[in-house]
Design a protein around this motif. Structure first.
Motif, PDB file in Angstrom:
ATOM      1  N   PRO A 165     -10.018  -7.595 -22.440  1.00 51.64           N
ATOM      2  CA  PRO A 165     -10.867  -6.956 -21.955  1.00 51.64           C
ATOM      3  C   PRO A 165      -9.885  -5.862 -21.172  1.00 51.64           C
ATOM      4  O   PRO A 165      -8.904  -5.747 -20.121  1.00 51.64           O
ATOM      5  N   ILE A 166     -10.572  -4.642 -20.605  1.00 50.66           N
ATOM      6  CA  ILE A 166     -10.290  -3.152 -20.353  1.00 50.66           C
ATOM      7  C   ILE A 166     -11.143  -3.152 -18.417  1.00 50.66           C
ATOM      8  O   ILE A 166     -10.118  -2.513 -17.801  1.00 50.66           O
ATOM      9  N   ASN A 167     -12.429  -2.957 -19.133  1.00 54.34           N
ATOM     10  CA  ASN A 167     -12.596  -2.563 -17.856  1.00 54.34           C
ATOM     11  C   ASN A 167     -14.305  -3.033 -17.649  1.00 54.34           C
ATOM     12  O   ASN A 167     -14.945  -3.428 -18.699  1.00 54.34           O
ATOM     13  N   VAL A 168     -15.216  -3.292 -16.675  1.00 47.79           N
ATOM     14  CA  VAL A 168     -16.536  -3.262 -16.368  1.00 47.79           C
ATOM     15  C   VAL A 168     -17.443  -2.311 -16.050  1.00 47.79           C
ATOM     16  O   VAL A 168     -16.491  -1.386 -14.478  1.00 47.79           O
ATOM     17  N   TYR A 169     -18.451  -1.230 -16.283  1.00 44.69           N
ATOM     18  CA  TYR A 169     -18.990  -0.404 -15.092  1.00 44.69           C
ATOM     19  C   TYR A 169     -20.458  -1.040 -14.800  1.00 44.69           C
ATOM     20  O   TYR A 169     -20.963  -1.152 -16.286  1.00 44.69           O
ATOM     21  N   PRO A 170     -20.965  -1.092 -13.954  1.00 45.92           N
ATOM     22  CA  PRO A 170     -21.789  -1.939 -13.689  1.00 45.92           C
ATOM     23  C   PRO A 170     -22.986  -0.482 -13.871  1.00 45.92           C
ATOM     24  O   PRO A 170     -22.709   1.119 -13.951  1.00 45.92           O
ATOM     25  N   ASP A 171     -24.140  -1.409 -14.155  1.00 45.44           N
ATOM     26  CA  ASP A 171     -25.532  -0.668 -15.308  1.00 45.44           C
ATOM     27  C   ASP A 171     -27.033  -1.696 -14.393  1.00 45.44           C
ATOM     28  O   ASP A 171     -26.173  -2.400 -13.508  1.00 45.44           O
ATOM     29  N   THR A 172     -28.098  -1.049 -14.443  1.00 51.85           N
ATOM     30  CA  THR A 172     -29.189  -2.528 -14.137  1.00 51.85           C
ATOM     31  C   THR A 172     -29.266  -2.915 -14.213  1.00 51.85           C
ATOM     32  O   THR A 172     -29.672  -3.327 -15.769  1.00 51.85           O
TER      33      THR A 172
END
Length: 78
Positions: free
Chosen positions: A43-50
């Motif tokens: 895993p590298i990253n997570v980015y928020p969205d709705t």
């Protein structure tokens, strides 16, 4: 997230949206692996969205019948 690769010849970053109720684009998120990742993935990253997050992960160059199993926990930073 789990996925079975019949035949995969691509290497590098993959991106996938995963549903996560209550997340808004302004959230600051961090994650932690809760189990060892399989098939040479990371895993590298997570980015928020709705109500979902964009999850980035790295995959190996060759996967024949490989099962990609990435178990992570996502935390909101206050």
């Amino acid at each position: 997230m789990s996925r079975t690769l019949l035949l995969a010849l691509s290497s590098g970053m993959q991106r996938e949206y995963v549903a996560l109720t209550g997340v808004v684009p302004a959230d600051r998120l961090m994650f932690a692996a809760i189990a060892a990742c399989s098939a040479g993935c990371a895993p590298i990253n997570v980015y928020p969205d709705t109500n979902r997050v964009l999850f980035e992960y790295n995959t190996p160059a060759l996967g024949i019948g490989a099962v990609v199993n990435l178990q992570i926990a996502v935390y909101r930073v206050l």
